[in-house]
Structure formats: C-alpha cells, structure tokens
Design an enzyme around this catalytic site. Structure first.
Site, PDB file in Angstrom:
ATOM      1  N   PHE A 173     -61.088  47.531  44.210  1.00  0.00           N
ATOM      2  CA  PHE A 173     -61.683  46.569  43.287  1.00  0.00           C
ATOM      3  C   PHE A 173     -61.536  45.155  43.832  1.00  0.00           C
ATOM      4  O   PHE A 173     -60.425  44.714  44.127  1.00  0.00           O
ATOM      5  CB  PHE A 173     -61.006  46.670  41.920  1.00  0.00           C
ATOM      6  N   TYR A 205     -56.442  63.399  28.996  1.00  0.00           N
ATOM      7  CA  TYR A 205     -56.161  64.325  30.085  1.00  0.00           C
ATOM      8  C   TYR A 205     -57.434  64.809  30.774  1.00  0.00           C
ATOM      9  O   TYR A 205     -57.478  65.909  31.295  1.00  0.00           O
ATOM     10  CB  TYR A 205     -55.404  65.544  29.548  1.00  0.00           C
ATOM     11  N   ASP A 225     -63.694  54.964  29.415  1.00  0.00           N
ATOM     12  CA  ASP A 225     -64.193  53.810  28.663  1.00  0.00           C
ATOM     13  C   ASP A 225     -65.090  54.260  27.513  1.00  0.00           C
ATOM     14  O   ASP A 225     -65.032  53.704  26.411  1.00  0.00           O
ATOM     15  CB  ASP A 225     -64.967  52.865  29.584  1.00  0.00           C
TER      16      ASP A 225
END
Length: 309
Positions: free
Chosen positions: A112, A219, A249
């Site tokens: 990133f 999970y 998300d």
C-alpha cells in the site's frame, strides 16, 4: 447541525491494482502475473459505497491526491449520493494506491502506497462531517486521526464502529486503547482480533470491558462470530470465490446497514454475510455490489425468512 447522514466512513480511498498469481515468488525471484485490473478501493470508500447501494445516506472523509480530482472514482462517489465535501485534498500528492496479490489458494499479500494519506495526521478533525452523521465508521487510516475523530464522535454520542484492518500494526498500545475505548462495535478478522487482544493483554471479555459492547470476528469462508452478551456464530453463504478482496469491508457495511435499522445482532451478521457473498463473486472491492433487494433475496434463500430491515 442535523444528522442528515446515516454513516460517515473515515479512512482510505484508494486506487486498487488487483493482481492474480499462481503462487507468490520467493525472495530474489519473480513470477508471472495471470491477470491484473486497475479498480477502485480503499476500506473507507468501500464501506461508504456499499452502504450507499444498500440504502444508507453515507459520507466519506479520506486524504486524496490531485489525481482524484476529475477522476472516474470521484464521479462514481458523487453519483452514488455520497457526501465527499470534507475530503482532504493534497494537490501535489498521489491518491493512495493498493497492490493486492492473490494466489491460487486465495491467500493474499498487499502493498500500500500512502501518498496523500500521509497528511491525515496533520489534518483538522472533520467536525462538521461527524456532526452530520448518526454513526461513524473508523476504517484503515492514520491512528492519530482516527483517535481524534473517534473521541470527537464519542463526545457527541455518535454510534462508532472501528476496524483498523491492515493498519493495525501502526497503532501504539495507547492509540489502540483510545480507539477501542470509544467504539461501540469492533470489527476484525480472526488474526486482527487476536493481535488486538495480545497487544492489549486481554481476552475477548476484557476487550469488551474496554469499550465495544460488540466484537465481530470474521473467518472468511468459515463465517464469523459476534461477541456480545451472547456468542453468535454466523455462517458464510457458500459461493464460488473469484476474488476475496473487499469482502470484509462489504460485511461491515452490511452489518451497519442492518444495525442502524434496529436489527438484532444475528440478523446483522447474517445480512452482512449475504452482502459479502456478492463481493467475492467478481474481481475488485466494488465490482459486484448488491442493492438491498438482492441481498435480502439471498438472505431469505439461505436462512428461510426475510430480514426485518
């Protein structure tokens, strides 16, 4: 100022490069890329956009570069009804960029580039955006900025959710205590929640005593567990996974959509699972976002009743 927004997402908006490999290379070697796409992403933007498609009035605070102005991404967010008036624009920097690599076993490695997001720490707390939202979601981003936003939101009695995600390693113990201490809902995958507990020297019970009444531990294809006064196991909805990027998300956006509509925690988790099941069916974090009707239909097919949301 009236609360004209349901959910404010704070954190990264990013350009994503989604890369698929057979296997990750060893150090000092290379490997062939099977497929690569340049898509839109960033955890906060993902939550805001998915939330908007699910009927929430969302807003977004991110630090973006000059390349964001006039981009298709900006047009997408605006056309989706997301309030981006409080975005932090750093004209001479680049918008954060993620390189997400997935192997044939669906393991992931991400790189990133922060770019404009390095300016989060010096930015003013977006008080107007926080005042106008019923709930605030603190996503990946600068720890000091998230702490300031969370503490201001707490002073106003806002609903606060927190998901440090892959930026967890950036939080000092004191910053993590501050962020956990102000949130109502703490999200994380099982690795992240375990690391949070280890860093704070607590178990799940102790973690909840620090602040969040609800801790959600995901999970992947194995589902999720919601820790509150009860422990609630939520199954994932089995789908053929093309790309797991962004599923977390979308789960958070789906959970908050149901939560803000007053649903019980089991329904929140199941609705979140239904929403996330769409995202994994295509490449990218925002490529296959369902609307509420599609998510409810899949929920009903899986669990045999229509969610009251």
């Amino acid at each position: 100022m009236s609360e004209d927004r349901d959910l404010l997402a704070v954190g990264h908006t990013a350009f994503d490069y989604i890369i698929h490999l057979d296997e990750f290379p060893e150090p000092n070697t290379s490997t062939a890329i099977k497929r690569m796409r340049n898509l839109h992403g960033g955890a906060a933007a993902n939550v805001a956009l998915v939330g908007s498609r699910l009927g929430l009035r969302t807003s977004l605070v991110s630090a973006v570069g000059g390349d964001f102005e006039g981009s298709e991404y900006r047009e997408l967010l605006e056309s989706s009804g997301i309030d981006i008036e409080s975005m932090i624009l750093v004209a001479d920097e680049s918008t954060p960029t993620a390189f997400v690599m997935t192997d044939s076993d669906h393991n992931q490695i991400s790189y990133f580039y922060w770019g404009a997001a390095r300016y989060f720490k010096d930015a003013e707390t977006p008080e107007d955006a926080i005042k106008s939202a019923r709930a605030v979601h603190l996503a990946t981003g600068d720890p000091s900025f998230n702490c300031r936003c969370g503490e201001f939101a707490r002073s106003l009695g806002k609903i606060i959710s927190f998901d440090p995600g892959q930026d967890l390693h950036m939080y000092s113990r004191s910053q993590l205590e501050r962020a956990v201490g102000v949130c109502d809902i703490l999200f994380g995958n099982h690795h992240e929640i375990d690391r949070i507990c280890s860093k704070l020297s607590v178990d799940i019970h102790g973690l909840r005593e620090m602040g969040p009444g609800v801790v959600v531990k995901t999970y992947g294809k194995e589902g999720s567990i919601i820790y509150s006064d009860d422990v609630i196991k939520i199954d994932a909805i089995p789908r053929e996974a093309v790309d797991p990027t962004g599923a977390g998300d979308s789960y958070r956006a789906g959970f908050m959509r149901a939560y803000l509509r007053g649903a019980d925690l089991k329904t929140c988790g199941r609705f979140a699972s239904a929403v996330a099941s769409f995202i994994v069916e295509d490449e990218g974090t925002q490529t296959n976002i369902p609307d509420t009707g599609k998510a409810v239909k899949r929920f009903t097919a899986q669990w045999g009743y229509e969610p009251p949301i």
